[in-house]
Design an enzyme around this catalytic site. Structure first.
Site, PDB file in Angstrom:
ATOM      1  N   HIS A 199      45.680  57.092  29.573  1.00 26.55           N
ATOM      2  CA  HIS A 199      45.160  57.401  28.247  1.00 26.55           C
ATOM      3  C   HIS A 199      46.324  57.714  27.313  1.00 26.55           C
ATOM      4  O   HIS A 199      47.261  58.421  27.690  1.00 26.55           O
ATOM      5  CB  HIS A 199      44.213  58.609  28.306  1.00 26.55           C
ATOM      6  N   GLU A 237      45.748  58.639  34.702  1.00 27.88           N
ATOM      7  CA  GLU A 237      44.465  58.996  35.317  1.00 27.88           C
ATOM      8  C   GLU A 237      44.512  58.762  36.821  1.00 27.88           C
ATOM      9  O   GLU A 237      44.860  57.675  37.276  1.00 27.88           O
ATOM     10  CB  GLU A 237      43.328  58.200  34.679  1.00 27.88           C
ATOM     11  N   CYS A 274      37.032  53.450  29.637  1.00 34.08           N
ATOM     12  CA  CYS A 274      38.321  53.684  30.279  1.00 34.08           C
ATOM     13  C   CYS A 274      38.134  53.942  31.760  1.00 34.08           C
ATOM     14  O   CYS A 274      38.756  53.303  32.614  1.00 34.08           O
ATOM     15  CB  CYS A 274      39.055  54.839  29.585  1.00 34.08           C
TER      16      CYS A 274
END
Lengths: 232, 232, 232, 232
Positions: free
Chosen positions: C182, C90, C156
């Site tokens: 992830h 990410e 998250c």
């Protein structure tokens, strides 16, 4: 849509069926299309539109009754396949009933697992409408369209197999070509569900069906040019 | 749709932009919508529709010029996202330019990797249109619509970030709310590509945009009821 | 895995966190990885593995406590994203908490809609681990890996934003780089769910994490070669 | 893997075939599995593993030769289906060859459109391995597995149809059950392609194949308990 002064004896009769709502769906674009197109008189064909029940014990009988009553040259059946992004012209119906794969019984709450459609019937029948010509015309008209070899094992596959079986086994005197198209969810259905599934405008489905049937009628009257969908 | 006896000075001006075709696409529903809706006069708003170039060095300048010229209360930008199944109301624009993720340069063949949109700008700006109210109205109208937190790193994200940056930094005297919506492929585009991607009728996209803008205008005039899209 | 005769003062400490199971999941490959890799001593780094609660009010505090206790140079957090097919590095954490998009509250049954992670915090923070170098190494090792600009709006994203905020605002004296990955469903999870989602072998995830951390450690010791993940 | 002191006359011989690489793929997990499992001696079965050419004119002949040579009780063929997320136990092979749907010719550059596999053959054959028992065992072992009614129209479908045709038409004296499983991309393949496709660890595929074959062997020795895959 033209007003012929001659009698329309050359006109092709198309029986267009669409399944009723089932399972979690309160509407079904398949029956919406069959209903709204019933009676439509185009230059090359006239549509008899009929809704069919999502019931193993009744769908085939109602289809056969409609064939006996209207003597169509073409039979085109429609069913809903949530998750598909395009009109799917199904190439083959297999001799298998299994509601477990879709996870939903028929509308009489009947569940069947690994039964044949027709005991001692052949493993499969191929559609006899000119699917490639239909696909080409539908795409040219701006309608996402695909050939498919997976009509599932629920009532959609059941209807394609049954209609072909009827035409092969002289359960009726009539001669007719058979096809089945899966339609995606309508935009309205997808807007409510919000499950990330593709959808299509009902108007676009309708255009695809009409253009596809027109291509089919043209091929029927020139069978030598027929690009067969299957291999029989 | 009502016939107001007062002059419509209270009318809201919406600047609706749509990106031009790019990469492998010879058309773009985003610019088709902006062009066909230009000049539309609705009860609560009037649309100024403008096509924008898919060029990093020009899109922001043309957007700012259009803002200066038309002094809109609402700026709604549209861009194409092949693969999406729904209208996607983007919640956030991030300070990042990276054409490598989409694999296609801008229309001046410019490729950028990991550059900021605005050097020393904040990490992100949130959209200021009332996205939840818009989404609810669009779905009620039968248009598949989603909130999204991924506008990508190409010109679409760039425009959302830039428009918000302009509104925050007084590069202009004008006050306006900003939103960005990704649109799916049109049915016509998907029919030609045949790559298994979802698509949407242009008419349905148009309905969604109009209904969404109407909901936005209603919220703008009742800011206390505003359900903010982001967290600023 | 080497037995250094010198004291390993040059060794890099990596804090690897993984979220506990949540929602409909009875296991979570993220915490499985953090737990099984805790204490692993590699040539270039040592891992401190910690499970974190899927609770907005506790995750950040436990992360900060672990940072204070172990003084890591690298913080890499893991979370589950059902539906993803690849390890997703990410790039950005945004200042937004919204459990409605995922449709599941946190493990204290807390639901938040459109709240900031940090009131008056910046719109977003970019990851500071060298994501491109990590991705290249992970792919070379045969592990499907992608950069992502959508960490969602649940815990998250919350953790990535928070960890970066802590590192920027001197809530701690420690200096550390931050990343979030992830992970897909494990094969075992997907086998039971049977919902058509992609999955990945836990062994392959583990290989990806280890190879990625190795690449990150190499970059950290040669910061001039650092290909920044974001644009700050 | 056990060393029986008794003669293993009760042992089942499994012919496990896997297609060679084709099209854009430089490897194929199907042939990797067949090759690495060749000669494996398990408690209930022994595997003869063979790679088959992706060539319409040769695959069937090589399969028949291997059947004649090894006299297997079970024939299980493997092929690659990029885009699938699970091991797919194919229920039906149809009498259709069409390389246009996959867009890739066979490895002799042969393209066929709408030809039959066997002229005057039946429309389809159903697999005769106990697919439901296999699926249940494979899932219990943590391997994502599905039944499928779409083996395509390329060599995979061709092989399932052909193997069943051979067993039905006494082109050989041997009696054997037949199944076909599509495998996903391996993680290594997906890591290089980076096209967003699901993948599976080769080790997990192998576990699935072995567990599935074990379930099949158990069913074969208790045919009364046989849950038939199809409807013949």
């Amino acid at each position: 849509m033209t007003a012929d002064t001659e009698p329309d004896t050359a006109d092709t009769t198309v029986l267009l069926t669409g399944y009723e709502p089932f399972g979690e769906f309160s509407s079904n674009p398949a029956s919406q299309l069959a209903t709204r197109l019933d009676g439509l008189d185009r230059e090359t064909y006239t549509i008899v539109g009929r809704e069919l029940p999502v019931v193993f014990d009744r769908a085939a009988a109602e289809l056969t009754a409609a064939i006996d009553e209207h003597d169509p040259e073409l039979v085109c059946a429609l069913g809903l396949a949530a998750g598909r992004h395009a009109l799917s012209l199904e190439r083959v119906g297999i001799n298998l009933r299994d509601t477990s794969s879709a996870g939903v019984p028929d509308n009489d709450e009947r569940r069947v697992v690994d039964d044949p459609v027709v005991a001692d019937g052949p493993g499969a029948y191929f559609a006899t409408l000119p699917l490639r010509a239909m696909k080409a015309a539908m795409r040219d008209a701006g309608v996402p369209t695909r050939l498919s070899t997976d009509a599932g094992t629920h009532l959609c596959n059941n209807l394609l197999y049954t209609a072909r079986h009827v035409s092969e086994t002289a359960a009726t005197d009539h001669e007719f070509s058979v096809g089945f198209a899966h339609v995606p969810l309508s935009h309205e259905q997808a807007a409510v569900r919000d499950e990330g599934e593709p959808s299509m405008a009902l108007e676009t489905m309708q255009k695809g069906v009409l253009v596809g049937l027109e291509a089919a009628c043209k091929q029927e009257s020139h069978p030598d040019e027929n690009a067969r969908a299957g291999a029989e």
